[in-house]
Design an enzyme around this catalytic site. Sequence first.
Site, PDB file in Angstrom:
ATOM      1  N   TYR A 143       9.901  33.152  45.371  1.00 13.98           N
ATOM      2  CA  TYR A 143       9.388  33.432  46.722  1.00 13.98           C
ATOM      3  C   TYR A 143      10.553  33.757  47.656  1.00 13.98           C
ATOM      4  CZ  TYR A 143       5.211  31.016  44.877  1.00 13.98           C
ATOM      5  OH  TYR A 143       4.120  30.636  44.134  1.00 13.98           O
ATOM      6  N   TRP A 160      -7.427  36.700  36.572  1.00 14.86           N
ATOM      7  CA  TRP A 160      -8.642  35.861  36.629  1.00 14.86           C
ATOM      8  C   TRP A 160      -9.860  36.668  37.055  1.00 14.86           C
ATOM      9  CZ3 TRP A 160      -7.020  33.061  33.345  1.00 14.86           C
ATOM     10  CH2 TRP A 160      -5.874  32.278  33.418  1.00 14.86           C
ATOM     11  N   ASP A 206      -0.820  23.209  46.424  1.00 14.69           N
ATOM     12  CA  ASP A 206       0.330  24.094  46.169  1.00 14.69           C
ATOM     13  C   ASP A 206       1.398  23.858  47.230  1.00 14.69           C
ATOM     14  OD1 ASP A 206       1.931  26.458  45.297  1.00 14.69           O
ATOM     15  OD2 ASP A 206       0.096  27.022  44.238  1.00 14.69           O
ATOM     16  N   GLY A 231       1.702  20.415  49.207  1.00 11.27           N
ATOM     17  CA  GLY A 231       2.540  19.359  48.647  1.00 11.27           C
ATOM     18  C   GLY A 231       3.381  19.866  47.491  1.00 11.27           C
ATOM     19  N   ASP A 232       4.217  18.932  46.993  1.00 12.39           N
ATOM     20  CA  ASP A 232       5.063  19.247  45.855  1.00 12.39           C
ATOM     21  C   ASP A 232       4.592  18.365  44.708  1.00 12.39           C
ATOM     22  OD1 ASP A 232       7.126  19.008  43.915  1.00 12.39           O
ATOM     23  OD2 ASP A 232       8.603  19.700  45.379  1.00 12.39           O
ATOM     24  N   HIS A 251       3.757  26.137  31.456  1.00 11.47           N
ATOM     25  CA  HIS A 251       4.637  27.122  30.800  1.00 11.47           C
ATOM     26  C   HIS A 251       5.840  27.516  31.669  1.00 11.47           C
ATOM     27  CE1 HIS A 251       2.728  31.200  32.285  1.00 11.47           C
ATOM     28  NE2 HIS A 251       3.051  30.404  33.291  1.00 11.47           N
ATOM     29  N   ASP A 252       5.803  27.111  32.947  1.00  8.58           N
ATOM     30  CA  ASP A 252       6.946  27.405  33.836  1.00  8.58           C
ATOM     31  C   ASP A 252       8.098  26.415  33.635  1.00  8.58           C
ATOM     32  OD1 ASP A 252       5.641  29.472  35.113  1.00  8.58           O
ATOM     33  OD2 ASP A 252       4.922  28.235  36.774  1.00  8.58           O
ATOM     34  N   GLN A 302      12.176  34.762  33.222  1.00 10.85           N
ATOM     35  CA  GLN A 302      11.636  34.549  34.570  1.00 10.85           C
ATOM     36  C   GLN A 302      11.470  33.112  35.020  1.00 10.85           C
ATOM     37  OE1 GLN A 302       9.154  37.179  36.829  1.00 10.85           O
ATOM     38  NE2 GLN A 302       7.880  37.146  35.033  1.00 10.85           N
TER      39      GLN A 302
HETATM   40  N1  SAM Z   1      -2.519  28.457  38.627  1.00  7.97           N
HETATM   41  C1  SAM Z   1      -2.314  29.791  39.134  1.00  7.97           C
HETATM   42  C2  SAM Z   1      -2.794  30.833  38.159  1.00  7.97           C
HETATM   43  O1  SAM Z   1      -2.910  30.550  36.960  1.00  7.97           O
HETATM   44  O2  SAM Z   1      -3.053  31.959  38.602  1.00  7.97           O
HETATM   45  C3  SAM Z   1      -0.852  30.048  39.520  1.00  7.97           C
HETATM   46  C4  SAM Z   1       0.167  29.838  38.450  1.00  7.97           C
HETATM   47  S1  SAM Z   1       1.819  30.176  39.016  1.00  7.97           S
HETATM   48  C5  SAM Z   1       2.607  30.618  37.516  1.00  7.97           C
HETATM   49  C6  SAM Z   1       2.489  28.597  39.387  1.00  7.97           C
HETATM   50  C7  SAM Z   1       1.993  27.992  40.685  1.00  7.97           C
HETATM   51  O3  SAM Z   1       2.565  26.682  40.836  1.00  7.97           O
HETATM   52  C8  SAM Z   1       2.377  28.771  41.920  1.00  7.97           C
HETATM   53  O4  SAM Z   1       1.271  28.929  42.749  1.00  7.97           O
HETATM   54  C9  SAM Z   1       3.423  27.895  42.574  1.00  7.97           C
HETATM   55  O5  SAM Z   1       3.501  28.068  43.971  1.00  7.97           O
HETATM   56  C10 SAM Z   1       2.973  26.522  42.179  1.00  7.97           C
HETATM   57  N2  SAM Z   1       4.056  25.523  42.213  1.00  7.97           N
HETATM   58  C11 SAM Z   1       5.290  25.647  41.703  1.00  7.97           C
HETATM   59  N3  SAM Z   1       6.016  24.530  41.917  1.00  7.97           N
HETATM   60  C12 SAM Z   1       5.207  23.676  42.587  1.00  7.97           C
HETATM   61  C13 SAM Z   1       5.375  22.352  43.084  1.00  7.97           C
HETATM   62  N4  SAM Z   1       6.535  21.699  42.929  1.00  7.97           N
HETATM   63  N5  SAM Z   1       4.334  21.772  43.714  1.00  7.97           N
HETATM   64  C14 SAM Z   1       3.149  22.433  43.876  1.00  7.97           C
HETATM   65  N6  SAM Z   1       2.932  23.693  43.419  1.00  7.97           N
HETATM   66  C15 SAM Z   1       3.950  24.308  42.775  1.00  7.97           C
END
Ligand code: SAM
Length: 342
Positions: A143, A160, A206, A231-232, A251-252, A302
């Site tokens: 971002y 989706w 998110d 939130g985090d 997967h991230d 990525q």
């Molecule tokens: N679930 C959605 C989808 O499948 O289309 C989005 C997946 S995207 C790969 C990962 C999401 O996790 C993003 O929206 C990102 O902002 C959110 N995210 C990443 N780190 C985060 C955190 N520490 N707390 C909350 N959300 C988080």
Amino acid sequence: SNSSIPVSYVQYVQNSSNLFCIQTLFTACELGVFDHLDASEHPLSAMAVAQGLSTSKDGMERLLSACVGLELLTTQPILYSNTEMSTMFLTKSSPQSLYHSIEYSSNTIYLCWHYLKDAVREGKNQYEKAFGVSSKDLFEALYRSDEEMVKFMQLMNSVWNICGKDVLTAFDLSPFKSIYDLGGCSGALAKLCVSVYPECTVTIFDLPKVTETCRKHFLSDEDVRISLHKGDFFKDTLPDADLFILARILHDWKEERCILLLDKVYKSCKPGGGVLLVEALLSEDNSGPVTAQLYSLNMLVQTEGRERKGSEYTRLLSAAGFSSVHIHSAGHIYSVILALKG
Ligand code: SAM
């Protein structure tokens, strides 16, 4: 002997034909070729498209002709029109549009993939080389500007709109009334979820700037059963819920982070509740599917994570305390895993 080597294979390797195909698709999309042909009531000549889109006539003629070769367009001698598939997937206004996915691939993902060799050597993502930003905090890098964030959020929605319903109906989720979509981003799954299951409410959890943008650009007053929670998910307490959805979240991240997150989810999950993972799964012997194998390389260039096998997710879920783990591979890109508490 040489003559036994299939010509198409040699073409594929020597001409980098994949690179040419994909750049042709990206360029036609981003110049607006499919939208322009879609808006026209009749097939158009290359000259008319070139004029309409302010390009050179020669360049446009070659682009349109290559699109015909790739079966993205049809032509009656010199007049061009969209194929049915192009109208459905490549125009911006179609409900199944992949335009944003193509735009993001062209402008962001492609640049990271340019450094695939470095990613393989170093075992890490390539934001620093591709965009000159630190990748210490993954989502700070993703971002890196508001514009990039909106593009990412549009990208997340696009798949989706095509296969979200299959994902949400892989299991009967009707027993779960309060649902949290962790990392729910731009809300495409949340919207589908409330439409498929009329008795549930969905909260998109998110990062603060994502929920803010979601409210501004992606949700409307009609989305009464969807709320936002900023939130985090690594640092903050998760609220109690019947079901947590984690779609393309694990997967991230590296395994330690997945364990941390699933532990928190387990603690906040009500008894009898569960967690739904949506991920592209690698086969148990690692032999495929090729989409998941390539996605795993994409995760390398990525993110901090990888694609995993069903058994790896089962192990992670069981370690967190979840008891029954069910895997549904719908034959689509994404599989669905439901695990229950108690
Ligand atoms: N679930 C959605 C989808 O499948 O289309 C989005 C997946 S995207 C790969 C990962 C999401 O996790 C993003 O929206 C990102 O902002 C959110 N995210 C990443 N780190 C985060 C955190 N520490 N707390 C909350 N959300 C988080």
